[in-house]
Design a protein around this motif. Sequence first.
Motif, PDB file in Angstrom:
ATOM      1  N   GLU A   1      26.914  69.813  -2.897  1.00 54.80           N
ATOM      2  CA  GLU A   1      27.723  68.643  -2.561  1.00 54.80           C
ATOM      3  C   GLU A   1      26.896  67.358  -2.652  1.00 54.80           C
ATOM      4  OE1 GLU A   1      30.099  68.604   1.109  1.00 54.80           O
ATOM      5  OE2 GLU A   1      31.492  69.835  -0.056  1.00 54.80           O
ATOM      6  N   ALA A   2      25.655  67.424  -2.183  1.00 52.45           N
ATOM      7  CA  ALA A   2      24.781  66.246  -2.245  1.00 52.45           C
ATOM      8  C   ALA A   2      24.504  65.855  -3.698  1.00 52.45           C
ATOM      9  CB  ALA A   2      23.479  66.533  -1.504  1.00 52.45           C
TER      10      ALA A   2
ATOM     11  N   PRO B   1      11.211  70.493  -2.305  1.00 50.05           N
ATOM     12  CA  PRO B   1      12.424  71.148  -1.800  1.00 50.05           C
ATOM     13  C   PRO B   1      13.718  70.384  -2.045  1.00 50.05           C
ATOM     14  CG  PRO B   1      11.158  70.225   0.018  1.00 50.05           C
ATOM     15  CD  PRO B   1      10.332  70.023  -1.227  1.00 50.05           C
ATOM     16  N   ARG B   2      13.635  69.174  -2.561  1.00 48.98           N
ATOM     17  CA  ARG B   2      14.868  68.436  -2.844  1.00 48.98           C
ATOM     18  C   ARG B   2      15.660  69.107  -3.963  1.00 48.98           C
ATOM     19  NH1 ARG B   2      12.598  62.573  -4.094  1.00 48.98           N
ATOM     20  NH2 ARG B   2      11.061  63.876  -5.152  1.00 48.98           N
TER      21      ARG B   2
ATOM     22  N   LEU C   1      15.510  62.887 -14.567  1.00 49.85           N
ATOM     23  CA  LEU C   1      15.524  63.911 -13.530  1.00 49.85           C
ATOM     24  C   LEU C   1      15.929  63.279 -12.203  1.00 49.85           C
ATOM     25  CD1 LEU C   1      14.836  66.939 -13.090  1.00 49.85           C
ATOM     26  CD2 LEU C   1      12.684  66.141 -12.109  1.00 49.85           C
ATOM     27  N   ALA C   2      16.957  63.847 -11.590  1.00 49.49           N
ATOM     28  CA  ALA C   2      17.417  63.359 -10.279  1.00 49.49           C
ATOM     29  C   ALA C   2      16.984  64.358  -9.220  1.00 49.49           C
ATOM     30  CB  ALA C   2      18.934  63.222 -10.286  1.00 49.49           C
ATOM     31  N   ARG C   3      16.292  63.909  -8.197  1.00 45.59           N
ATOM     32  CA  ARG C   3      15.976  64.769  -7.049  1.00 45.59           C
ATOM     33  C   ARG C   3      16.746  64.220  -5.856  1.00 45.59           C
ATOM     34  NH1 ARG C   3      12.033  68.695  -8.664  1.00 45.59           N
ATOM     35  NH2 ARG C   3      12.772  69.789  -6.793  1.00 45.59           N
ATOM     36  N   VAL C   4      17.437  65.111  -5.186  1.00 52.28           N
ATOM     37  CA  VAL C   4      18.399  64.689  -4.176  1.00 52.28           C
ATOM     38  C   VAL C   4      18.064  65.325  -2.828  1.00 52.28           C
ATOM     39  CG1 VAL C   4      20.853  64.633  -3.576  1.00 52.28           C
ATOM     40  CG2 VAL C   4      20.152  64.536  -5.989  1.00 52.28           C
ATOM     41  N   VAL C   5      17.860  64.472  -1.833  1.00 52.83           N
ATOM     42  CA  VAL C   5      17.628  64.945  -0.469  1.00 52.83           C
ATOM     43  C   VAL C   5      18.934  65.531   0.062  1.00 52.83           C
ATOM     44  CG1 VAL C   5      17.092  64.214   1.888  1.00 52.83           C
ATOM     45  CG2 VAL C   5      15.827  63.247  -0.055  1.00 52.83           C
ATOM     46  N   TYR C   6      18.855  66.701   0.676  1.00 54.39           N
ATOM     47  CA  TYR C   6      20.047  67.262   1.318  1.00 54.39           C
ATOM     48  C   TYR C   6      19.615  67.902   2.634  1.00 54.39           C
ATOM     49  CZ  TYR C   6      18.818  72.090   0.049  1.00 54.39           C
ATOM     50  OH  TYR C   6      18.200  73.303  -0.057  1.00 54.39           O
ATOM     51  N   ASP C   7      20.598  68.326   3.423  1.00 50.81           N
ATOM     52  CA  ASP C   7      20.309  68.880   4.742  1.00 50.81           C
ATOM     53  C   ASP C   7      19.893  70.358   4.606  1.00 50.81           C
ATOM     54  OD1 ASP C   7      20.238  69.757   7.349  1.00 50.81           O
ATOM     55  OD2 ASP C   7      22.059  68.690   7.952  1.00 50.81           O
ATOM     56  N   ILE C   8      18.588  70.575   4.408  1.00 54.15           N
ATOM     57  CA  ILE C   8      18.076  71.932   4.200  1.00 54.15           C
ATOM     58  C   ILE C   8      18.344  72.796   5.438  1.00 54.15           C
ATOM     59  CG2 ILE C   8      15.966  73.299   3.859  1.00 54.15           C
ATOM     60  CD1 ILE C   8      14.891  70.920   2.179  1.00 54.15           C
TER      61      ILE C   8
ATOM     62  N   ARG D   1      12.178  79.927   2.127  1.00 52.93           N
ATOM     63  CA  ARG D   1      11.677  79.312   0.893  1.00 52.93           C
ATOM     64  C   ARG D   1      12.394  78.001   0.542  1.00 52.93           C
ATOM     65  NH1 ARG D   1      12.758  83.489  -3.968  1.00 52.93           N
ATOM     66  NH2 ARG D   1      11.498  81.952  -5.085  1.00 52.93           N
ATOM     67  N   LEU D   2      13.600  77.782   1.090  1.00 50.26           N
ATOM     68  CA  LEU D   2      14.300  76.525   0.807  1.00 50.26           C
ATOM     69  C   LEU D   2      13.488  75.324   1.282  1.00 50.26           C
ATOM     70  CD1 LEU D   2      18.069  77.184   1.636  1.00 50.26           C
ATOM     71  CD2 LEU D   2      16.890  77.349  -0.572  1.00 50.26           C
ATOM     72  N   ALA D   3      12.841  75.487   2.457  1.00 53.01           N
ATOM     73  CA  ALA D   3      12.084  74.369   3.023  1.00 53.01           C
ATOM     74  C   ALA D   3      10.786  74.122   2.261  1.00 53.01           C
ATOM     75  CB  ALA D   3      11.791  74.644   4.499  1.00 53.01           C
ATOM     76  N   ALA D   4      10.266  75.173   1.637  1.00 51.77           N
ATOM     77  CA  ALA D   4       9.004  75.050   0.905  1.00 51.77           C
ATOM     78  C   ALA D   4       9.234  74.609  -0.544  1.00 51.77           C
ATOM     79  CB  ALA D   4       8.252  76.381   0.936  1.00 51.77           C
ATOM     80  N   GLY D   5      10.447  74.787  -1.037  1.00 54.23           N
ATOM     81  CA  GLY D   5      10.694  74.499  -2.458  1.00 54.23           C
ATOM     82  C   GLY D   5       9.909  75.446  -3.341  1.00 54.23           C
TER      83      GLY D   5
END
Length: 243
Positions: free
Chosen positions: A13-14, A196-197, A212-219, A238-242
Amino acid sequence: MISDIHGNGTALEAVLRRLGEERLDHVVCLGDIVGYGAEPSRCLELVRTHCSVCISGNHDRAAVDPRVLLWFNQDAATAVRWTREVLTPEELAYLEGLPEAALDEGVRLCHGAPSNPDRYLFDAAGAGAEFTEFEEALALVGHTHVPGVYVCREGDDPVLASYRQELAAEDVYVLEAGHRYIANPGSVGQPRDRDPRASAMVVDLAAGTLTLARVVYDIGEAQRTMSAVGLPERLIRRLAAGS
Ligand code: ZN
């Protein structure tokens, strides 16, 4: 262009919100809508609403064909089995009907390598041989969850001359006439390049650029939805570590 969403509805969604600001003609999806994450149905609905073209990834195929699971590690297989349980017959039929590759405005779309949707392109040597597997100037691939661009310069032997270009967030990469490219947007739902973005790529064929778009989301939210349905701890962490 988006790829490897992996059931992460919060990230998707983000990313779609961010891409919505770009005045794009359309969004294409390179597969792996499901697998790993806790919201496969939400992701399927968003992809079907927002993407004009979508191809299948190995996790999408595994959700409808248990033979594909033989190639998966234990956590990935656990997540795919859970995914299969929660999807409706109609959603599974949609996954089953996705093509393995597509052509969109003269651009080749593949999940893994152009020669084989299950092959990972991690380095220039591996990518080089792939330039003989498609005819277009640009192929878009996912599967590795690592963004980047491979280049084969005009007149060069692809196996020897291709090289890999890392892309940082908001980097604008200029495509040169005569050269050929394989570009990977990274992963929306499970990035593996230590950032992780969520990751996506804006392709401007008229201007000849990739951004390249990197998007902050609510991990944390994505992790909580995974915990709530009992998905493997390692996949949540692993989501938090990317990675
Ligand atoms: Zn994937």
